[in-house]
Design an enzyme around this catalytic site. Structure first.
Site, PDB file in Angstrom:
ATOM      1  N   LYS A 183      38.158   5.593   0.003  1.00 14.04           N
ATOM      2  CA  LYS A 183      37.470   4.515  -0.696  1.00 14.04           C
ATOM      3  C   LYS A 183      37.396   4.865  -2.174  1.00 14.04           C
ATOM      4  CE  LYS A 183      33.107   1.890  -0.637  1.00 14.04           C
ATOM      5  NZ  LYS A 183      31.808   1.707   0.042  1.00 14.04           N
TER       6      LYS A 183
ATOM      7  N   SER B 205      30.631  -2.771   1.765  1.00 15.08           N
ATOM      8  CA  SER B 205      31.524  -2.685   0.631  1.00 15.08           C
ATOM      9  C   SER B 205      32.813  -1.922   0.902  1.00 15.08           C
ATOM     10  CB  SER B 205      30.795  -2.018  -0.537  1.00 15.08           C
ATOM     11  OG  SER B 205      30.419  -0.688  -0.205  1.00 15.08           O
TER      12      SER B 205
ATOM     13  N   SER C 121      27.451  -0.329   4.640  1.00 16.86           N
ATOM     14  CA  SER C 121      28.804  -0.513   4.117  1.00 16.86           C
ATOM     15  C   SER C 121      29.898   0.263   4.830  1.00 16.86           C
ATOM     16  CB  SER C 121      28.836  -0.181   2.624  1.00 16.86           C
ATOM     17  OG  SER C 121      28.165  -1.170   1.880  1.00 16.86           O
TER      18      SER C 121
END
Length: 496
Positions: free
Chosen positions: A75, A150, A174
């Site tokens: 990420k 997210s 998330s």
């Protein structure tokens, strides 16, 4: 090859059915062919293949560990030396870190090969991955739908088998919510288990990194490398290292019948997780998963988490307050976007931040600044912290009568792209079942358990499993038992 789990890929490398370089090349081709999903924001084949060659050299010497040569995506909230680290923001569009985040460094030290950086909501603020400065991510199961956020780039990458695993972060859900929406497995460890050093901060008392992969067993392998004390992170917990795979495939209690491996396991079902607001198709899918657990020998126990509905206002006071402080460092001086035209220094600050931050980030900075301002601090921020403690106490009361807590990871399946962009409150409500877990600092995970119904028949549903502090190994055991009895985690989107 991409259908294999990390465990299966490890066996393939050991049997010399493929090399780390061949494995990396295979996934790089898949990433390139799936650009339309927008799951990745930065790929550098030369860097990836250099790491893969080094892994092959290790394996040729008979060295390396359980993860050597296996690919992973990160990420883009974890800083990486040699790769851009943007946090999904124009503010950091060209930022290159001089060091690796601890999570990245630990996985690379374990021999893993970085495939690239995945897309995300800007500064991890969002539940749909539509807030990225680099465009929205599409859900591989239904490209008209969001992948969750997210960590939506990571969930989409694993679901589409563009990577066998990915890192994510979870501040209010998330990892768990995008894992649910994309039909993958993801775990948020106990707060402090995984170092935050080199993780671009959103809300420091909530942020926690974790793995996303096909299965609980894969997540356990990854957590073995990711977890551990880090003196560079003041919130890192100093505990003995443990093997998170140690309970996998084992009965819950010694002597259990092979057909009832989870006999003795008490699963708490919060009344508040099954009330108004839960979609009928999600409820039906979760109920079927719970029946499977009963078939494995577990007992379902009603529990109550009475302050669940307060988790949204509490979270949206505390998290924006911390964000307004953390993001004050991005002013266009030392790093980050700087406006091309400005007057004095104050004007440069204003224009750089106005241009660099997106709408949702600005909204949360404004909220955070307000609740921390003179005259409102006691009324909002301190009050929210008091209720946060009550929420944590509610969980401890529930755990007196159960071993794990289960329920939906989200009240609905993934919604259509653009469906909630104009209504932030509706977006916030989507995290109702995950926020309280984060506020309490507890570990939680999402496990694929089926799909929605009707028009949502191609959109996955995730079962949330919540454990007490430092109970990740047992949670992974419970998830693994479900996955040994079902194949939801092995299903892939059409065309994959």
């Amino acid at each position: 090859m991409h259908a294999k789990s990390l465990t299966e890929l490890r066996a393939a490398l050991a049997a010399k059915e493929c090399s780390a370089v061949e494995l990396a090349q295979h996934y790089l081709k898949r990433i390139d062919a799936a650009r339309d999903l927008n799951a990745f924001v930065h790929v550098d084949a030369d860097l990836t293949l250099a790491q893969a060659k080094a892994a092959d050299a290790e394996l040729a010497r008979g060295a390396g560990g359980a993860l050597t040569g296996l690919p992973i995506a990160h990420k883009d909230v974890f800083v990486t030396r040699g790769w851009r680290s943007t946090a999904g923001s124009k503010m950091l569009a060209n930022y290159e870190s001089p060091f690796d985040a601890t999570v990245v460094a630990r996985l690379q030290a374990a021999g893993m090969v970085t495939l690239g950086k995945t897309n995300m909501d800007e500064f991890a603020m969002g539940s749909s991955n539509e807030n990225s400065a680099f465009g929205a991510v599409k859900n591989p199961w239904d490209t008209n739908a969001v992948p969750g956020g997210s960590s939506g780039g990571s969930s989409a990458a694993v679901a589409a088998r563009l990577a066998p695993a990915a890192t994510g972060t979870d501040t209010g859900g998330s990892i768990r919510q995008p894992a649910s929406f994309a039909g993958v497995t993801g775990i948020k460890p106990t707060y402090g288990r995984v170092s935050r050093y080199g993780m671009i901060a959103f809300a420091s008392s909530l942020d926690q990194g974790g793995p996303m992969a096909q299965s609980a067993s894969d997540c356990a392998l990854l957590l073995n490398a990711m977890a551990g004390f880090d003196e560079r992170d003041s919130t890192s917990l100093e505990r003995d290292d443990e093997d998170f795979t140690r309970h996998l495939g084992q009965p819950w209690a010694a002597g259990n019948d092979a057909g009832k491996p989870l006999a003795g396991l008490r699963i708490g079902l919060p009344n508040e997780y099954f009330g108004a607001g839960l979609a009928d198709d999600v409820r039906a899918t979760i109920d079927a998963a719970l029946k499977q657990y009963e078939a494995l020998g577990a007992t379902l126990v009603p529990v109550s988490l009475p302050k669940t509905e307060l988790s949204i206002p509490v979270y949206y006071v505390i998290a924006p307050a911390e964000a307004s402080s953390n993001l004050s460092r991005f002013d266009g001086v030392r790093f980050g976007h700087r406006a091309a035209q400005y007057g004095d220094l104050l004007d440069m600050y204003k224009k750089s931040r106005a241009e660099g931050f997106g709408p949702e980030v600005k909204r949360r900075i404004l909220v955070g600044t307000y609740v921390l301002s003179h005259g409102y601090y006691d009324a909002y921020y301190l009050q929210a912290q008091k209720i946060r403690r009550i929420i944590a106490n509610d969980f401890q009361e529930a755990f007196k009568s159960c071993d794990v807590i289960m329920g939906p990871a989200s009240p609905t399946v993934a919604w259509d792209l653009g469906a909630k962009g104009d209504d932030p409150v509706q977006m916030y409500l989507a995290d109702i079942y995950t926020l309280s877990v984060s506020l309490a600092g507890l570990p939680g995970m999402s496990v694929p358990c089926g799909f929605g119904a009707g028009a949502n028949a191609k959109r996955p549903v995730g079962l949330q499993i919540i454990g007490n502090y430092f109970n990740e190994a047992r949670m992974l055991q419970v998830a693994d038992a479900f996955q040994r009895a079902t194949d939801w985690h092995k299903q892939v989107p059409a065309g994959v």
